[in-house]
Design a protein around this motif. Structure first.
Motif, mmCIF file in Angstrom:
data_model
loop_
_atom_site.group_PDB
_atom_site.id
_atom_site.type_symbol
_atom_site.label_atom_id
_atom_site.label_comp_id
_atom_site.label_asym_id
_atom_site.label_seq_id
_atom_site.Cartn_x
_atom_site.Cartn_y
_atom_site.Cartn_z
ATOM 1 N N VAL A 84 53.470 10.715 85.608
ATOM 2 C CA VAL A 84 54.420 10.200 86.603
ATOM 3 C C VAL A 84 55.132 11.371 87.266
ATOM 4 C CG1 VAL A 84 56.319 8.579 87.009
ATOM 5 C CG2 VAL A 84 54.735 8.191 85.102
ATOM 6 N N ALA A 85 55.250 11.323 88.576
ATOM 7 C CA ALA A 85 55.923 12.384 89.334
ATOM 8 C C ALA A 85 56.236 11.851 90.722
ATOM 9 C CB ALA A 85 55.034 13.625 89.439
ATOM 10 N N LYS A 86 56.939 12.660 91.490
ATOM 11 C CA LYS A 86 57.088 12.387 92.902
ATOM 12 C C LYS A 86 55.837 12.913 93.603
ATOM 13 C CE LYS A 86 60.206 12.963 96.837
ATOM 14 N NZ LYS A 86 61.424 13.616 97.356
ATOM 15 N N SER A 87 55.210 12.071 94.403
ATOM 16 C CA SER A 87 53.911 12.396 94.987
ATOM 17 C C SER A 87 54.017 13.368 96.150
ATOM 18 C CB SER A 87 53.227 11.121 95.479
ATOM 19 O OG SER A 87 52.105 11.413 96.288
ATOM 20 N N PRO A 88 53.193 14.444 96.143
ATOM 21 C CA PRO A 88 53.143 15.324 97.311
ATOM 22 C C PRO A 88 52.401 14.703 98.487
ATOM 23 C CG PRO A 88 51.554 16.037 95.681
ATOM 24 C CD PRO A 88 52.338 14.928 95.050
ATOM 25 N N LEU A 89 51.723 13.584 98.247
ATOM 26 C CA LEU A 89 51.004 12.891 99.314
ATOM 27 C C LEU A 89 51.913 11.893 100.026
ATOM 28 C CD1 LEU A 89 48.144 12.604 100.595
ATOM 29 C CD2 LEU A 89 47.716 10.774 98.939
ATOM 30 N N THR A 90 52.736 11.174 99.261
ATOM 31 C CA THR A 90 53.573 10.118 99.833
ATOM 32 C C THR A 90 55.052 10.481 99.910
ATOM 33 O OG1 THR A 90 54.079 9.031 97.723
ATOM 34 C CG2 THR A 90 51.996 8.434 98.800
ATOM 35 N N GLY A 91 55.499 11.423 99.088
ATOM 36 C CA GLY A 91 56.918 11.723 99.004
ATOM 37 C C GLY A 91 57.697 10.686 98.220
#
Length: 600
Positions: A84-91
Motif C-alpha cells: 500500500v502506498a500513494k500511487s505515482p500514477l494516480t496521486g
C-alpha cells in the motif's frame, strides 16, 4: 492481550543514507479489529505515516507491506500480502496484493506490517528478520529482472530469505512498475516505482518467530472444510482453463475491449483463447503458496521456454492493441515480467499511443495497431525510459495525454490515472459505476460489479438503482477479502460470505465477530480510502469515466448500440453517494471520521 493471528505491531523502517533504522508502532486492538489487516490496515497506516500531499516518489512517502491474521494459517489462499502506498500514477491511494511465501516469512519477522521510508544513498537491499533490519549495498543487481535479482539475492544471503524485488522499470521509476516475488506481482499503481525511488532493489524477509491462533482445532477443521469446498464447481473454471477462459466469453457478449476501446469484439480472439492454447501449448498448471485451487496455467513459448498467461495480460497486450498472434502476446507478457511493468497500464498506454499515431498526434509511424513487433519495441522503450516516446509513455496514458494534448485525454483509457482493465463499461453498466467510483481508479479487483452484469442479475445495458446496489455489494466483499486476506477466486465457494468470513476470523483471533460487524468493517475501509483521497485532493469530478465511454455509442455484433451517457453515469454516482452515506460531493462526512480511528 494481543488477539490470535496478530503481533500487534508494525515495524517502521527508515533507509536514509547508508543505514537502516527502525522503530515499532504498537497497533491498538481496536485498530486491528476495525481494519483486519491487508488493504484495510494498510490504508490506516498510510493515513498515519504519509504526510499530506506528499510526492509519491519522495523519500518521506511511505511504502507498506501489510499482512493479516490469516497469513500463516492452513486456510487455503491465505498466504497473501498487500502493498500500500500513494500511487505515482494516480496521486491517490493504491494497493496491490500478491501471493507467495514472502507473505508468511514477512509476517513471521514478528510484525503485522513493514512500513518503509527514506532513500538509500546507493542501490541496496533491505533485510528484515528477528535480529532487526539492515541495509546492504547491491550494485550487482542493477538492471536485473525481479526474478534474476531474487535468484542472486538468495545466492548471496541464503535460501532462508524470501525476496520481493523490482525490475529495471522500477529502478527507473516508470509510473506503473511492479513489485514481484516468485513470479507473482503486486502490479497496479506503480508500487515498484515507489520502491525504486527509495533506491531499494529488493526487500528480504526471514521467519524468526511463530504466532498463535485462538482456536487451533477450530482453524484446522475450518481449513479442511474450506479446502474441500475449494475443489467444487465454483472454482472449476480457474482450475481447468484459468482466467483466460474469459476471453471468448467476453468476446461473444461484446465486452472485450479492442483497439483502445473503439470496439468490444476482436476477430483474432480465437487464436488467443484458453481453449485453443490449452490444446496446443498448455504445459503445466501451478498454484500460489498455500492454495488448493491451482488457477495458474503455463504455456509453451515459441523458441523455447514457457509463460504464465492470464486474461488481463492477454487482453491488454492482445485485443486492446489489436495484436492477435499468440507468440507476440506471449513475448510481450514476458517482456513486461522482465522489465517489471503492469501489463494493464502498459497495454492501455500503448493502445492510446497507437491511436494517437493514427490521428497524427504522435510522429512514430511504426507504432500501429496489430503490429506485435511494434508492441515489443514500445515496451522496451518504456522500460528504458528512452528519450522521446519511451519517456512519454512511462508516465501513463493520463499524463502522456496532458503532454500531447489535442483532445487525446478523451480517449486515454483511464480513471483517476489508472488504465482500465478488460471490461467494456458501455455493455457492463454496473461495472461502469464500479470503475468510476473506486478509490484506486479503474479497477476490477476492488469492484467486481461485472458479476451482476454477466449473471443477468441486472440489465447490463441500462444502469440504474439495482446497479448501484451491485457495485456496493462487490466493493464491500472485496474490502473484506483484501483485508483478511483471502483470494477472490474463493468468493463463489461461500454461500453466506460475511457470516462465514466472520466465523473464520473468530476462530483465528478469538473476537466474537459476526456478519453485521464485518459489513460495517467493509464500509469503514471504503470510507477510509475515500478519506485519504480527499486529503490528497480528489473530488467528485474524479468519479467518472473517459469521455469516449460517455459520448460514443458502442456498436454491438447484433447491430444494436450500447450507450452510456454522462447523465446516466452521474445519476448512478449520485445514488452511490447516498447509499454510501457520503455527502453530495462524494466526501466522507465529518460525523463519520471518528469511526475511522485515524487518531488511535
Amino acid at each position: 492481550m494481543t488477539p490470535g493471528g496478530f503481533f500487534g505491531r508494525a515495524l517502521i523502517v527508515d533507509v536514509g543514507d547508508d543505514t537502516a533504522t527502525s522503530e515499532t508502532c504498537e497497533l491498538d486492538e481496536r485498530v486491528l479489529r476495525a481494519y483486519l489487516g491487508g488493504v484495510g490496515l494498510g490504508t490506516w497506516l498510510l493515513h498515519r505515516f504519509a504526510p499530506p500531499r506528499v510526492d509519491p516518489l519522495a523519500p518521506e512517502a511511505p511504502l507498506a507491506f501489510v499482512f493479516s491474521s490469516l497469513v500463516g494459517t492452513p486456510l487455503t489462499t491465505s498466504a497473501k500480502f498487500a502493498v500500500v502506498a500513494k500511487s505515482p500514477l494516480t496521486g491517490l491511494l493504491t494497493d496491490a496484493l500478491a501471493s507467495s511465501q514472502f507473505a508468511i516469512a514477512g509476517k513471521l519477522t514478528g510484525h503485522d506490517a513493514l512500513v518503509i521510508r527514506g532513500r538509500a544513498a546507493r542501490l541496496s537491499v533491505l533485510l528484515v528478520d528477528g535480529d532487526g533490519v539492515r541495509l546492504e549495498p547491491a550494485p550487482e543487481l542493477a538492471g536485473l529482472s525481479a526474478a534474476d535479482a531474487e535468484t542472486q539475492a538468495r545466492q548471496r544471503f541464503g535460501r532462508g530469505w524470501r525476496t520481493a524485488a523490482i525490475g529495471p522499470a522500477g529502478e527507473r521509476q516508470v509510473r506503473y512498475a511492479t513489485i514481484s516475488h516468485d513470479g507473482r506481482h503486486a502490479g497496479r499503481g506503480g508500487l515498484g516505482a515507489v520502491l525504486g525511488a527509495k533506491n531499494l532493489k529488493a526487500i528480504l524477509v526471514r521467519s524468526a518467530t511463530k504466532v498463535a491462533v485462538a482456536d487451533q482445532a477450530g482453524v484446522l477443521a475450518a481449513a479442511k472444510d474450506l479446502r474441500r469446498r475449494s475443489f467444487g464447481p465454483a472454482t472449476a473454471k480457474y482450475r481447468e482453463l484459468g482466467t483466460l477462459a474469459n476471453l471468448l466469453a467476453f468476446n461473444a457478449v461484446s465486452t472485450l475491449p479492442t483497439r483502445n476501446f473503439t470496439a468490444a469484439t476482436f476477430d483474432g480472439a480465437p487464436r488467443l483463447a484458453a481453449e485453443e492454447l490449452h490444446e496446443l501449448r498448455g504445459v503445466a498448471r501451478n498454484s500460489c503458496a498455500s492454495c488448493s485451487i491451482g488457477c495458474e496455467h503455463i504455456y509453451s513459448r515459441k523458441g523455447g521456454g514457457s509463460q504464465r498467461m492470464e486474461y488481463e495480460n492477454v487482453f491488454a497486450l492482445g485485443p486492446l492493441c489489436g495484436v492477435s498472434d499468440p507468440d507476440d502476446v506471449f513475448a510481450a507478457s514476458a517482456k513486461c515480467d522482465e522489465l517489471g511493468l503492469d501489463t494493464i497500464s502498459a497495454g492501455g498506454t500503448i493502445a492510446w499511443a497507437m491511436e494517437c499515431v493514427e490521428r497524427g498526434l504522435i510522429d512514430e509511424p511504426w507504432l500501429k495497431f496489430g503490429d506485435g513487433a511494434a508492441l515489443l519495441r514500445a515496451l522496451e522503450a518504456i522500460g528504458a525510459r528512452e528519450e522521446g516516446l519511451g519517456e512519454l509513455l512511462a508516465r501513463g496514458s493520463r499524463r502522456a495525454a496532458g503532454i500531447v494534448g489535442h483532445g487525446s485525454i478523451g480517449f486515454a483509457p483511464q480513471v483517476k490515472g489508472l488504465e482500465l482493465p478488460g471490461y467494456e463499461p458501455r455493455s457492463l453498466q454496473s461495472m461502469a459505476l464500479g470503475l468510476a467510483v473506486n478509490a484506486r481508479g479503474a479497477d476490477h479487483n476492488r469492484s467486481g460489479a461485472y458479476e451482476a452484469d454477466l449473471s443477468g442479475e441486472v440489465n447490463r445495458f441500462r444502469g440504474g438503482a439495482a446497479h448501484v446496489g451491485a457495485a456496493i455489494g462487490t466493493e464491500d466483499r472485496a474490502a473484506v477479502m483484501d483485508s483478511m486476506i483471502l483470494c477472490k477466486f474463493l468468493r463463489g465457494v461461500f454461500e453466506d460470505p460475511f457470516a462465514e468470513w466472520a466465523t473464520l476470523l473468530s476462530l483465528v483471533t478469538g473476537w466474537p465477530v459476526d456478519a453485521a460487524e464485518l459489513r460495517a468493517t467493509a464500509a469503514r475501509i471504503v470510507r477510509a480510502k475515500r478519506a485519504f483521497n480527499q486529503r490528497e485532493g480528489a473530488t467528485a469530478k474524479d468519479d467518472t469515466l473517459p469521455p469516449r465511454m460517455l459520448e460514443t455509442p458502442l456498436e454491438l455484433v447484433s447491430g444494436r448500440a450500447a450507450t452510456l451517457t454522462a447523465q446516466q453515469l452521474q445519476a448512478m454516482v449520485d445514488s452511490y453517494y447516498v447509499a454510501r452515506g457520503l455527502d453530495e460531493e462524494g466526501r466522507v462526512r465529518a460525523s463519520d471520521l471518528p469511526d475511522l480511528l485515524l487518531d488511535a
